[in-house]
Design an enzyme around this catalytic site. Structure first.
Site, PDB file in Angstrom:
ATOM      1  CB  THR A 163      28.726  71.179 -40.186  1.00 20.59           C
ATOM      2  OG1 THR A 163      29.782  72.083 -39.891  1.00 20.59           O
ATOM      3  CG2 THR A 163      28.766  70.825 -41.657  1.00 20.59           C
ATOM      4  CG  ASP A 189      30.594  77.226 -36.098  1.00 21.52           C
ATOM      5  OD1 ASP A 189      30.853  77.174 -37.299  1.00 21.52           O
ATOM      6  OD2 ASP A 189      31.327  76.730 -35.205  1.00 21.52           O
ATOM      7  CB  SER A 204      33.582  77.878 -32.888  1.00 26.63           C
ATOM      8  OG  SER A 204      32.748  78.529 -33.812  1.00 26.63           O
ATOM      9  CB  THR A 232      32.089  68.111 -35.397  1.00 22.68           C
ATOM     10  OG1 THR A 232      32.627  69.055 -36.321  1.00 22.68           O
ATOM     11  CG2 THR A 232      31.009  67.296 -36.058  1.00 22.68           C
ATOM     12  CG  ASP A 233      34.661  72.968 -35.126  1.00 27.06           C
ATOM     13  OD1 ASP A 233      35.243  72.000 -35.651  1.00 27.06           O
ATOM     14  OD2 ASP A 233      34.362  73.998 -35.754  1.00 27.06           O
ATOM     15  CD  GLN A 282      52.257  69.940 -24.983  1.00 27.79           C
ATOM     16  OE1 GLN A 282      52.563  69.844 -26.156  1.00 27.79           O
ATOM     17  NE2 GLN A 282      52.721  70.886 -24.201  1.00 27.79           N
ATOM     18  CB  CYS A 283      50.982  62.169 -25.689  1.00 24.96           C
ATOM     19  SG  CYS A 283      52.732  62.495 -25.590  1.00 24.96           S
TER      20      CYS A 283
HETATM   21  N1  ASN Z   1      32.153  74.515 -37.246  1.00 26.25           N
HETATM   22  C1  ASN Z   1      31.203  73.437 -37.186  1.00 26.25           C
HETATM   23  C2  ASN Z   1      30.638  73.419 -35.770  1.00 26.25           C
HETATM   24  O1  ASN Z   1      31.278  72.952 -34.870  1.00 26.25           O
HETATM   25  C3  ASN Z   1      31.872  72.141 -37.549  1.00 26.25           C
HETATM   26  C4  ASN Z   1      30.963  70.967 -37.719  1.00 26.25           C
HETATM   27  O2  ASN Z   1      29.899  70.866 -37.148  1.00 26.25           O
HETATM   28  N2  ASN Z   1      31.373  69.980 -38.509  1.00 26.25           N
HETATM   29  O3  ASN Z   1      29.565  73.908 -35.540  1.00 26.25           O
END
Ligand code: ASN
Length: 356
Positions: A25, A73, A75, A105-106, A294-295
Site C-alpha cells: 500500500t 501486494d 499477499s 503490511t499484510d 492460538q492466543c
Molecule cells: N494489501 C497491502 C499489502 O500487504 C496492505 C498494506 O500494505 N497496507 O501489500
C-alpha cells in the site's frame, strides 16, 4: 534536538542506506480496479520527503533505492520472495551501513521473520516498514514510517532485522500484524519494543537488542527455499470439532514435510486419541510438527494439562511463545537445509535469533 542511542551518539548523515522497494500500500496508486502497486517510487519519495522540515530532512541518512522484484501486494509474497530479499541484502551487504525494506503490511511480519533466520549474525540494521495508506495520501502514515525506518537503519548499534511502524521499533521475528485498519497495526506480543519515537527522537534500547545477547558472528544461512514453495509446510489452527480424518488429509500427504499447529490456550487439543495418532505418525515419518497457541499472547507449555499430555509423546515440538510467523518461517528455514531430522528438531527448540 538529539537522536538518542543509549550506546553512543551517531550521525545518521554519515550512514548510507539501501531502500528496497517491493510494493504494498505504501507505494500503491488508484486504478480502475482499486489500489495497485505502482512504480516511479524514487521520484515520488523525493516529492514526499520535501514535505519534511529542512531540519528533519537534513537528519536523514543518504540512501539509494533498489526495486528489482516485481512490485506486489504482499499477499502475493511467498518463500521465494523471502529468499530473494535475503539475497539482495547479502549482495549489497558491504556497500551499505543499513537497509530499509518497503513492504506491504499484510505479510510484512512473515518476511521479517524469515529474513531474521536467513541473515543470522547480521551486523547492521535491516528495517522493514510499510503503511496503511499510500504515500500520496495527505496526513497518511507512509512518510513518518519511512522517516523512522531510515533513522533506525542509520543506527549502527542496531544489529538485527526489525520493523518500524507507527512510532515503534519491533523485533522482526517477534512481530505480528494485529489490526487491519489502524495506523498502529503491528504488535510484539511476547517481547518488549526495541525502540520507539518519542517526540523528535528515535530511541533504541540496546539492552533488548540481539547484539547484546546472542548475535554471534555473521553466519548468513541462505538455503534454497524453492523446493518448499509448493505446499511443503502447512499451518492448521484447531477449531472445536476438528476430526482426525481432516488432520490426516493434510498431514499424511507425502508433499507435506512440516506442520505448524495452533492449539488452544497453553497447549490443548480435543481429547481424541486419533488426533494424537495422526500427529505421532507424521513425526514418526520425520515430518517436523510444531505447536504454538492460538492466543495472540503467552506461550504453550505442552503437557501442563491432561488434554495436551500426549503431544510430547507424539513428537510435537513446542513453539513456546513464538508468533505464527516465527514458527512457520523457522520450519521452512530448517527443512530447506540438509540437516538430519534430529538436528532440525534440536534447532527448532533452540533460540537462533531471539525468536523464543
Ligand atoms: N494489501 C497491502 C499489502 O500487504 C496492505 C498494506 O500494505 N497496507 O501489500
Amino acid at each position: 534536538m538529539s537522536h538518542t542511542s543509549s550506546v553512543a551518539s551517531y550521525a545518521p548523515q554519515e550512514a548510507r542506506v539501501l531502500v528496497i522497494y517491493t510494493g504494498g500500500t505504501i507505494g500503491m496508486q488508484m486504478s480502475e480496479h482499486g489500489l495497485m502497486p505502482s512504480g516511479n517510487f524514487a521520484q515520488r519519495l523525493d516529492h514526499a520527503l520535501a514535505q519534511l522540515s529542512p531540519r528533519h530532512r537534513q537528519q536523514l541518512p543518504s540512501f539509494d533505492i533498489l526495486s528489482d522484484l516485481p512490485l506486489i501486494d504482499s499477499s502475493a509474497a511467498n518463500a521465494s520472495t523471502w529468499q530473494q530479499l535475503a539475497s539482495d541484502i547479502v549482495a549489497q551487504h558491504q556497500a551499505y551501513s543499513g537497509f530499509v525494506i518497503l513492504h506491504g503490511t499484510d505479510t510484512l511480519s512473515w518476511s521479517a521473520a524469515s529474513l531474521a533466520y536467513q541473515l543470522q549474525g547480521l551486523d547492521r540494521p535491516v528495517i522493514l516498514t510499510g503503511a496503511m495508506e499510500p504515500l500520496e495520501v495527505a496526513n497518511g502514515d507512509a512518510l513518518e514510517n519511512i522517516q523512522g525506518a531510515l533513522h533506525f537503519a542509520a543506527n549502527p548499534a542496531l544489529q538485527e532485522v526489525a520493523i518500524y511502524f507507527a512510532g515503534q521499533l519491533l523485533r522482526g521475528v517477534r512481530a505480528c500484524k494485529r489490526h487491519s485498519e489502524a495506523a498502529n497495526a503491528f504488535a510484539s506480543p511476547n517481547y518488549p519494543l526495541l525502540g520507539e519515537r518519542i517526540g523528535d527522537d528515535f530511541i533504541y534500547y540496546p539492552g533488548r537488542g540481539l547484539a547484546a545477547s546472542q548475535r554471534g558472528a555473521p553466519r548468513f544461512e541462505l538455503p534454497d527455499y524453492t523446493p518448499l514453495t509448493h505446499g511443503a509446510v502447512i499451518r492448521v489452527a484447531l477449531w472445536p470439532g476438528i476430526t482426525a480424518w481432516q488432520l490426516s488429509a493434510w498431514l499424511d500427504d507425502s508433499r507435506v514435510k512440516g506442520a505448524l499447529l495452533q492449539l488452544w490456550g497453553a497447549g490443548n487439543l480435543p481429547p481424541e486419541p486419533e488426533l494424537l495418532n495422526v500427529l505421532a505418525s507424521a513425526s514418526g515419518e520425520g515430518k517436523l510438527v510444531a505447536a504454538i497457541s492460538q492466543c495472540p499472547q503467552g506461550s504453550v507449555h505442552l503437557g501442563n494439562y491432561a488434554a495436551g499430555h500426549g503431544l510430547v509423546e507424539a513428537g510435537v515440538l513446542s513453539g513456546d511463545g513464538m508468533t505464527p510467523e516465527a514458527a512457520y518461517t523457522k520450519l521452512v528455514h530448517l527443512l530447506a537445509q540438509p540437516l538430519a531430522t534430529v538436528d532440525q528438531r534440536h534447532r527448532f527448540l533452540t533460540p537462533l535469533v531471539g525468536e523464543r
